[in-house]
Design an enzyme around this catalytic site. Structure first.
Site, PDB file in Angstrom:
ATOM      1  N   LYS A   1     -11.290  -1.612   5.789  1.00  0.00           N
ATOM      2  CA  LYS A   1     -10.260  -1.703   6.428  1.00  0.00           C
ATOM      3  C   LYS A   1     -10.788  -1.421   8.031  1.00  0.00           C
ATOM      4  CE  LYS A   1      -6.207   1.897   6.893  1.00  0.00           C
ATOM      5  NZ  LYS A   1      -5.193   2.254   6.234  1.00  0.00           N
TER       6      LYS A   1
ATOM      7  N   ARG B   1       0.607  10.222   1.159  1.00  0.00           N
ATOM      8  CA  ARG B   1       0.990  11.111   2.148  1.00  0.00           C
ATOM      9  C   ARG B   1       2.166  12.195   1.532  1.00  0.00           C
ATOM     10  NH1 ARG B   1       0.350   7.308   7.529  1.00  0.00           N
ATOM     11  NH2 ARG B   1      -1.555   6.135   6.717  1.00  0.00           N
TER      12      ARG B   1
ATOM     13  N   GLU C   1       1.092  -1.125   0.074  1.00  0.00           N
ATOM     14  CA  GLU C   1      -0.008   0.160   0.169  1.00  0.00           C
ATOM     15  C   GLU C   1       1.013   1.371   0.159  1.00  0.00           C
ATOM     16  OE1 GLU C   1      -2.752  -0.006   3.160  1.00  0.00           O
ATOM     17  OE2 GLU C   1      -2.921   2.241   3.298  1.00  0.00           O
TER      18      GLU C   1
HETATM   19  C1  3PG Z   1      -1.940   3.421   8.179  1.00  0.00           C
HETATM   20  O1  3PG Z   1      -1.949   4.237   7.437  1.00  0.00           O
HETATM   21  O2  3PG Z   1      -2.878   2.596   7.997  1.00  0.00           O
HETATM   22  C2  3PG Z   1      -1.384   3.522   9.582  1.00  0.00           C
HETATM   23  O3  3PG Z   1      -0.774   4.655   9.811  1.00  0.00           O
HETATM   24  C3  3PG Z   1      -0.557   2.168   9.602  1.00  0.00           C
HETATM   25  O4  3PG Z   1      -0.440   1.932  11.152  1.00  0.00           O
HETATM   26  P1  3PG Z   1       0.860   1.640  11.669  1.00  0.00           P
HETATM   27  O5  3PG Z   1       1.900   2.892  11.743  1.00  0.00           O
HETATM   28  O6  3PG Z   1       0.431   1.567  13.258  1.00  0.00           O
HETATM   29  O7  3PG Z   1       1.259   0.457  11.276  1.00  0.00           O
END
Ligand code: 3PG
Length: 214
Positions: free
Chosen positions: A134, A50, A46
């Site tokens: 999700k 950002r 993914e």
């Molecule tokens: C996301 O974008 O799905 C989250 O920021 C992932 O979270 P994590 O940094 O706790 O893996």
């Protein structure tokens, strides 16, 4: 709509099980990073919207590593969804429910995995014909206890928990019958990426693969 049985990209996410969530600042990192992950068996990623580099990173991977399943993440608008798909993303993931983005994806036959945090949001997605969502931010919301609680009212819904998944708890999530796959940033932390330390990222990917495929 995007039934789990007939949407190939969802199958690929299910078989990869742990999906690295990547934030790429420099497009030149995209292919070496995705190749490092794929070498360790993590063939689905993914790429989050950002950074300015997201679309370019997606297109570089789509061109050079066609075997890698490519999702665009943190997609907040229909415009970003369109850019993601034009760049080569095969599915769109969002942290929350954005009806305009969901409807754009559905109208354009783009698989969409919207983020849910409540039963109402799960139902919103069900009404749009979606069967995979999700769960974000999974650990903060209640983690595996919440996923178990959601099984009762929504027995056919599958979830991609993300947010707070780590090597220590990933197996606990993956063993739940309503967890389709997990996502996480821990496999490619920003610090290692900034240092170009693909060796260490490869080790984290190998560890994640071993957890996902015991
Ligand atoms: C996301 O974008 O799905 C989250 O920021 C992932 O979270 P994590 O940094 O706790 O893996």
């Amino acid at each position: 709509m995007f039934s789990l049985d007939y949407t190939p990209i969802f199958h690929q996410l299910h078989s990869t099980k742990i999906i690295p969530v990547l934030t790429i600042s420099s497009p030149s990192d995209a292919v070496p990073l995705a190749a490092t992950l794929a070498e360790q068996g993590l063939n689905a990623v993914e790429i989050t919207f950002r950074t300015e580099a997201a679309a370019k990173a997606i297109s570089e991977i789509a061109y050079s590593l066609p075997q890698v399943t490519l999702c665009a993440g943190t997609v907040l608008t229909p415009e970003q969804a369109e850019l993601a798909v034009r760049s080569g993303a095969q599915a769109v993931i969002s942290p929350g429910i954005n009806p305009e983005t969901i409807d754009w994806c559905l109208s354009n036959h783009v698989p969409i995995i919207p983020g849910c945090a409540t039963p109402s949001e799960v139902e919103f997605c069900m009404r749009r014909g979606l069967s995979l969502v999700k769960l974000f931010p999974a650990a903060v919301l209640g983690g595996t206890a919440l996923l178990n609680a959601l099984k009762g009212p929504y027995p056919s819904m599958k979830f991609m928990p993300t947010g707070g998944i780590r090597p220590e708890n990933a197996a606990e999530y993956l063993q739940l019958s309503n967890v389709w796959c997990c996502g996480g940033t821990w496999i490619a932390p920003q610090s290692l990426l900034n240092d170009g330390n693909f060796g260490a990222i490869g080790s984290l990917a190998a560890e994640a693969f071993a957890i996902a495929h015991p």
